[in-house]
Design a protein around this motif. Sequence first.
Motif, PDB file in Angstrom:
ATOM      1  N   ASP A  42      11.418 107.198 116.833  1.00 35.04           N
ATOM      2  CA  ASP A  42      12.747 107.653 116.429  1.00 35.04           C
ATOM      3  C   ASP A  42      13.654 106.589 115.840  1.00 35.04           C
ATOM      4  OD1 ASP A  42      13.221 106.156 118.679  1.00 35.04           O
ATOM      5  OD2 ASP A  42      14.181 107.737 119.846  1.00 35.04           O
ATOM      6  N   LEU A  43      13.120 105.418 115.452  1.00 32.27           N
ATOM      7  CA  LEU A  43      13.976 104.356 114.918  1.00 32.27           C
ATOM      8  C   LEU A  43      13.906 104.324 113.401  1.00 32.27           C
ATOM      9  CD1 LEU A  43      15.769 101.811 115.267  1.00 32.27           C
ATOM     10  CD2 LEU A  43      13.649 100.471 115.323  1.00 32.27           C
ATOM     11  N   PRO A  44      14.978 104.727 112.690  1.00 34.15           N
ATOM     12  CA  PRO A  44      14.982 104.567 111.226  1.00 34.15           C
ATOM     13  C   PRO A  44      15.178 103.090 110.881  1.00 34.15           C
ATOM     14  CG  PRO A  44      17.078 105.483 111.972  1.00 34.15           C
ATOM     15  CD  PRO A  44      16.208 105.366 113.190  1.00 34.15           C
ATOM     16  N   GLU A  45      14.368 102.598 109.951  1.00 34.96           N
ATOM     17  CA  GLU A  45      14.420 101.167 109.646  1.00 34.96           C
ATOM     18  C   GLU A  45      14.246 100.912 108.161  1.00 34.96           C
ATOM     19  OE1 GLU A  45      12.456  97.628 111.951  1.00 34.96           O
ATOM     20  OE2 GLU A  45      11.064  98.220 110.349  1.00 34.96           O
ATOM     21  N   LEU A  46      15.094 100.024 107.646  1.00 35.85           N
ATOM     22  CA  LEU A  46      14.963  99.482 106.295  1.00 35.85           C
ATOM     23  C   LEU A  46      15.332  98.009 106.395  1.00 35.85           C
ATOM     24  CD1 LEU A  46      14.468  99.928 103.266  1.00 35.85           C
ATOM     25  CD2 LEU A  46      16.883 100.518 103.027  1.00 35.85           C
ATOM     26  N   LYS A  47      14.325  97.156 106.501  1.00 34.19           N
ATOM     27  CA  LYS A  47      14.570  95.741 106.720  1.00 34.19           C
ATOM     28  C   LYS A  47      15.246  95.107 105.500  1.00 34.19           C
ATOM     29  CE  LYS A  47      12.762  94.758 110.838  1.00 34.19           C
ATOM     30  NZ  LYS A  47      13.650  94.371 111.963  1.00 34.19           N
ATOM     31  N   GLU A  48      16.218  94.244 105.767  1.00 33.43           N
ATOM     32  CA  GLU A  48      16.908  93.527 104.707  1.00 33.43           C
ATOM     33  C   GLU A  48      16.280  92.151 104.499  1.00 33.43           C
ATOM     34  OE1 GLU A  48      21.231  93.893 104.224  1.00 33.43           O
ATOM     35  OE2 GLU A  48      21.243  94.720 106.249  1.00 33.43           O
ATOM     36  N   ASN A  49      16.408  91.650 103.284  1.00 32.52           N
ATOM     37  CA  ASN A  49      15.987  90.282 102.954  1.00 32.52           C
ATOM     38  C   ASN A  49      14.523  90.033 103.279  1.00 32.52           C
ATOM     39  OD1 ASN A  49      18.693  89.677 102.217  1.00 32.52           O
ATOM     40  ND2 ASN A  49      19.188  89.364 104.377  1.00 32.52           N
ATOM     41  N   TRP A  50      13.721  91.077 103.136  1.00 29.56           N
ATOM     42  CA  TRP A  50      12.285  90.928 103.393  1.00 29.56           C
ATOM     43  C   TRP A  50      11.538  91.874 102.474  1.00 29.56           C
ATOM     44  CZ3 TRP A  50       9.818  87.138 105.397  1.00 29.56           C
ATOM     45  CH2 TRP A  50       8.485  87.261 105.792  1.00 29.56           C
ATOM     46  N   SER A  51      10.788  91.336 101.542  1.00 32.83           N
ATOM     47  CA  SER A  51      10.196  92.145 100.474  1.00 32.83           C
ATOM     48  C   SER A  51       8.737  92.505 100.718  1.00 32.83           C
ATOM     49  CB  SER A  51      10.314  91.386  99.144  1.00 32.83           C
ATOM     50  OG  SER A  51       9.751  90.088  99.253  1.00 32.83           O
ATOM     51  N   PHE A  52       8.259  92.367 101.953  1.00 39.28           N
ATOM     52  CA  PHE A  52       6.820  92.513 102.179  1.00 39.28           C
ATOM     53  C   PHE A  52       6.426  93.733 103.004  1.00 39.28           C
ATOM     54  CE2 PHE A  52       7.724  87.938 101.723  1.00 39.28           C
ATOM     55  CZ  PHE A  52       7.036  87.711 100.540  1.00 39.28           C
ATOM     56  N   LEU A  53       7.370  94.546 103.419  1.00 41.96           N
ATOM     57  CA  LEU A  53       7.023  95.794 104.099  1.00 41.96           C
ATOM     58  C   LEU A  53       6.930  96.881 103.033  1.00 41.96           C
ATOM     59  CD1 LEU A  53       9.194  95.669 107.346  1.00 41.96           C
ATOM     60  CD2 LEU A  53       6.744  95.252 107.113  1.00 41.96           C
ATOM     61  N   TRP A  54       5.722  97.051 102.479  1.00 43.14           N
ATOM     62  CA  TRP A  54       5.559  97.953 101.354  1.00 43.14           C
ATOM     63  C   TRP A  54       5.930  99.384 101.728  1.00 43.14           C
ATOM     64  CZ3 TRP A  54       1.774  94.679 103.222  1.00 43.14           C
ATOM     65  CH2 TRP A  54       0.849  95.220 104.123  1.00 43.14           C
ATOM     66  N   GLN A  55       5.782  99.750 102.996  1.00 43.37           N
ATOM     67  CA  GLN A  55       6.125 101.113 103.384  1.00 43.37           C
ATOM     68  C   GLN A  55       7.626 101.373 103.370  1.00 43.37           C
ATOM     69  OE1 GLN A  55       4.965  98.700 105.316  1.00 43.37           O
ATOM     70  NE2 GLN A  55       5.330  99.021 107.488  1.00 43.37           N
ATOM     71  N   GLN A  56       8.420 100.331 103.179  1.00 36.94           N
ATOM     72  CA  GLN A  56       9.872 100.489 103.116  1.00 36.94           C
ATOM     73  C   GLN A  56      10.442 100.114 101.752  1.00 36.94           C
ATOM     74  OE1 GLN A  56      11.882  98.517 106.386  1.00 36.94           O
ATOM     75  NE2 GLN A  56      10.396  99.244 107.890  1.00 36.94           N
ATOM     76  N   THR A  57       9.937  99.065 101.139  1.00 36.22           N
ATOM     77  CA  THR A  57      10.617  98.540  99.947  1.00 36.22           C
ATOM     78  C   THR A  57       9.739  98.479  98.702  1.00 36.22           C
ATOM     79  OG1 THR A  57      10.100  96.213 100.435  1.00 36.22           O
ATOM     80  CG2 THR A  57      12.087  97.126 101.433  1.00 36.22           C
ATOM     81  N   GLU A  58       8.592  99.170  98.695  1.00 42.67           N
ATOM     82  CA  GLU A  58       7.730  99.077  97.518  1.00 42.67           C
ATOM     83  C   GLU A  58       8.238  99.953  96.381  1.00 42.67           C
ATOM     84  OE1 GLU A  58       3.023  99.066  96.273  1.00 42.67           O
ATOM     85  OE2 GLU A  58       3.617 100.098  98.105  1.00 42.67           O
ATOM     86  N   TYR A  59       8.186  99.390  95.183  1.00 39.37           N
ATOM     87  CA  TYR A  59       8.394 100.168  93.970  1.00 39.37           C
ATOM     88  C   TYR A  59       7.057 100.805  93.595  1.00 39.37           C
ATOM     89  CZ  TYR A  59      12.250  96.717  93.267  1.00 39.37           C
ATOM     90  OH  TYR A  59      13.335  95.898  93.395  1.00 39.37           O
ATOM     91  N   VAL A  60       7.059 102.071  93.223  1.00 41.73           N
ATOM     92  CA  VAL A  60       5.820 102.725  92.796  1.00 41.73           C
ATOM     93  C   VAL A  60       6.109 103.610  91.598  1.00 41.73           C
ATOM     94  CG1 VAL A  60       4.002 104.350  93.417  1.00 41.73           C
ATOM     95  CG2 VAL A  60       4.746 102.685  95.088  1.00 41.73           C
ATOM     96  N   MET A  61       5.371 103.404  90.510  1.00 40.10           N
ATOM     97  CA  MET A  61       5.533 104.232  89.328  1.00 40.10           C
ATOM     98  C   MET A  61       5.180 105.680  89.674  1.00 40.10           C
ATOM     99  SD  MET A  61       6.607 102.156  87.090  1.00 40.10           S
ATOM    100  CE  MET A  61       6.680 103.436  85.859  1.00 40.10           C
ATOM    101  N   GLY A  62       5.976 106.597  89.163  1.00 43.45           N
ATOM    102  CA  GLY A  62       5.733 108.008  89.437  1.00 43.45           C
ATOM    103  C   GLY A  62       6.257 108.444  90.787  1.00 43.45           C
ATOM    104  N   GLY A  63       6.698 107.487  91.612  1.00 44.13           N
ATOM    105  CA  GLY A  63       7.173 107.836  92.934  1.00 44.13           C
ATOM    106  C   GLY A  63       8.678 107.933  93.011  1.00 44.13           C
ATOM    107  N   GLY A  64       9.400 107.056  92.305  1.00 37.59           N
ATOM    108  CA  GLY A  64      10.826 107.075  92.508  1.00 37.59           C
ATOM    109  C   GLY A  64      11.670 106.821  91.280  1.00 37.59           C
ATOM    110  N   GLU A  65      11.255 105.898  90.444  1.00 35.21           N
ATOM    111  CA  GLU A  65      12.165 105.391  89.412  1.00 35.21           C
ATOM    112  C   GLU A  65      12.643 106.471  88.447  1.00 35.21           C
ATOM    113  OE1 GLU A  65      10.602 102.117  91.489  1.00 35.21           O
ATOM    114  OE2 GLU A  65       9.541 103.804  90.582  1.00 35.21           O
ATOM    115  N   THR A  66      11.719 107.187  87.827  1.00 32.04           N
ATOM    116  CA  THR A  66      12.158 108.192  86.853  1.00 32.04           C
ATOM    117  C   THR A  66      12.740 109.424  87.539  1.00 32.04           C
ATOM    118  OG1 THR A  66       9.820 108.850  86.678  1.00 32.04           O
ATOM    119  CG2 THR A  66      10.718 107.456  84.929  1.00 32.04           C
ATOM    120  N   ASP A  67      12.283 109.742  88.752  1.00 30.84           N
ATOM    121  CA  ASP A  67      12.916 110.828  89.505  1.00 30.84           C
ATOM    122  C   ASP A  67      14.363 110.467  89.836  1.00 30.84           C
ATOM    123  OD1 ASP A  67      10.696 112.396  89.420  1.00 30.84           O
ATOM    124  OD2 ASP A  67      10.176 112.231  91.540  1.00 30.84           O
ATOM    125  N   PHE A  68      14.587 109.195  90.166  1.00 30.55           N
ATOM    126  CA  PHE A  68      15.947 108.744  90.438  1.00 30.55           C
ATOM    127  C   PHE A  68      16.818 108.908  89.194  1.00 30.55           C
ATOM    128  CE2 PHE A  68      18.868 105.055  90.022  1.00 30.55           C
ATOM    129  CZ  PHE A  68      19.809 105.443  90.963  1.00 30.55           C
TER     130      PHE A  68
END
Length: 803
Positions: free
Chosen positions: A764-790
């Motif tokens: 039950d803990l929502p998490e988005l780590k700051e200043n850390w670019s290596f948790l792909w399940q939280q901060t990964e860019y993926v084509m077709g997943g978010g950018e153009t939908d955004f």
Amino acid sequence: MKNKSVFNFICLSILINLCIFVPAQGQTTLSINDQDYFEMPGLDIIVFQDYYPGGHQSGITIVQNGVRVAANGDIRLGGAAEVGPKKVDRAAGTIQTQLNYSRIPLQYNILVKAQGQKIVVTADLDQPLPENWVGRAWFQLELFPAILFGKSWNMDGQTGIFPTDSYSPMSGADLEPYAEGKVLVVAPDVESQRLTIRALKGNLQLVDGRSNGKAGWFVIRTAIPPDQTKGVIEWEIEAMPQKDFIYDPVIHISQVGYLPNQSKKAVIELDKRTNRTGTIDIMKINPDGKRTKVFSAPAVLWGKYLRYNYAICDFSSLKDPGMYMIQYGNVISNLFRISDDIYDRYVWQPTLEYFLPVQMCHMRVEQGSRVWHDWCHLDDAIMAPTDHVHFDGYRQGPETFTKFQHPEHVPFLDRGGWHDAGDYDLRIESQAVTTWRLAMMHELFGIDLDATTVDQQKRIVTIHKPDGVSDFLQQVEHGVLTILGGYKALGRLYRGMISPTNKQYGLQGDGSAQTDNLIYSRDLPEGAKTAYHSAVLDDNWVFTENSPGHELTGAATLASAARALKSYRPEMAAECLTAAEDLYKTASQKTMRNERIAAAAELYLTTKNKAYLDTITSHKDFILTHMQGTAWAVGMVYKDITDITFRKEMDKAVRDFSAQLEKENAENPFGIPYKPDIWGAGWTIQSLGVRHYFLVTGFPGVFKPDRIYNALNFVLGCHPGINTASFASGVGVKSLTAAYGVNRADLSYIPGGVASGTAIIRPDLPELKENWSFLWQQTEYVMGGGETDFMFLVLATNQLLKK
């Protein structure tokens, strides 16, 4: 006397607010809650509820004062164990988990017992450690690095600082431990982070897990002894909770702001023991720096969601343009704007100006004196071997479905496409959906932006150098080049192109370094090369598949692209339509799928051939039983469907479907379905928002547009968890500026990249780590997943609210 009265009034107001915000205190020891983890104010110990050790989500997890500080507490034998039965004994205050390494084999049990504010962890093996694993097996706990940089540690009197980078000396391939001893105190200088671990058996080692890259965490470990089974390790862990800890309220709003007539809601995240709320005050920032209170209203308690209570304050009545901030008790939000031009600059534009150009494969990408990446993957691609499963999940079956065999070179694949996320592969669904959305936006919203030069002949992209051509059209063309390239060479769509080795796959930096850009030739002697060929077998592999779903998505994409490119690239547009009709015909013979309805709709819009509408109406029963996946596509063409029976049943079905969606929207305070697994659900939410646009416009008056607006606000910062950042890097007052992209090794970001977003640490803990670019399940860019939908959500919101 007047000033004294004002002062007394302010003090009284603060006291009243404090009385409202602060829940009663009580529990001072750990106990097992109804979610089956240990809990007390300021401290949670979660035991084997997550299952993703590669993403630092598994084993024993410590949440200290609201922040996850440690994870993956488990025995490690070069991989991850399978988690078996778990026994929770609330009366005894114990949680016991059975685990198994079937490949070794080794079965063992981890017992976690609460003792006041501490836990004791013991491990028992079913049989002694195999001899070949002695000295290589450890019980270990990983410490999240970013919050420890510059903090101290103390091991039996030895002291040190947690460094921002890993340093020698080395012991073989690993860094030598910082220290070894019996008692380790982590961050003794910071009370809210102090963590003490005692080895009741054996010794502790403090190790830097970043020897092979910056993605590792700090590790505390104890070696598993040989010839023993009972109590092979025993640790006592004490994580200091703040006295009378209360989770500070978090104000969730859009980090960009709002149109004047847009619905505006502040979602207040509260300690779950808080059952009363305070008042929201909104202050306008004046040119002289002074603040004027322009709005005040009570926050209405929504209730419990995940581990928090939530309250909502609707301030839609505030419409005056300006810069604002929200105050709730002693908590102040980030700035936000209200303006008619809120989405006209700095919002969707960075994705088109920066992110898409940076991701362009087979090109050199420049910006002034900066080179984002050099010419890359000009040797694409070699046919993948049959009966092969790639480590990233691609599968090549017993045949290639083409005339090409491994390691033959497949032509036409060295043009177009975008690198997918941080691993440089090109997935067909990513290429197709990105191209499709770009074509949609160009057609639906009539937006043209020219900020980039794209020279396909020279393979050079120059950011912030206009060339007189719409960037939308140039990006559509770039996507079509890779899709048609595969179709021309293979007679079908490719599944994907990807690096053949782990070393290439894990590259963090310039994609041009992945291969030598020379086509592999087995006719050359070892080490030889010519101007275009080499004997180095480093080329990407291309995988093929038999996937009607992907083929139909490709058909829909190419049909839409044919309309977008009709004037700009008429010959390419004609090729798109020919390929789309062929793919549609071939795939439609195989199976009935949701994607067939979307492909038929797009082909009708391009050709105006009513046979495609007949295909839609003839599959009425399928559509009515698959509304989630088909209704939006029907909405694209519903105004042109005249079949009376179809319309009668569809009209009823969409009303029922709308009611179902409204129920889903009400399941949480953010007004959007949020059901993450390991990965953040941002991409799914955006996709739902895009599809909802076609429900709103295709069935006027039936569907409320709120899901579109809420999906956008979710991405822009109105999402659960302590981190209020926008998922879109560089967009908004606060955004993700350390993300999992191609430059993640620099703890950096790409403007306009959109991350997956807030994930759930189970349960039950929502998490988005700051200043850390290596948790792909939280901060990964993926084509077709978010950018153009955004981008689509921003433009759709702007269009609908400005009508």
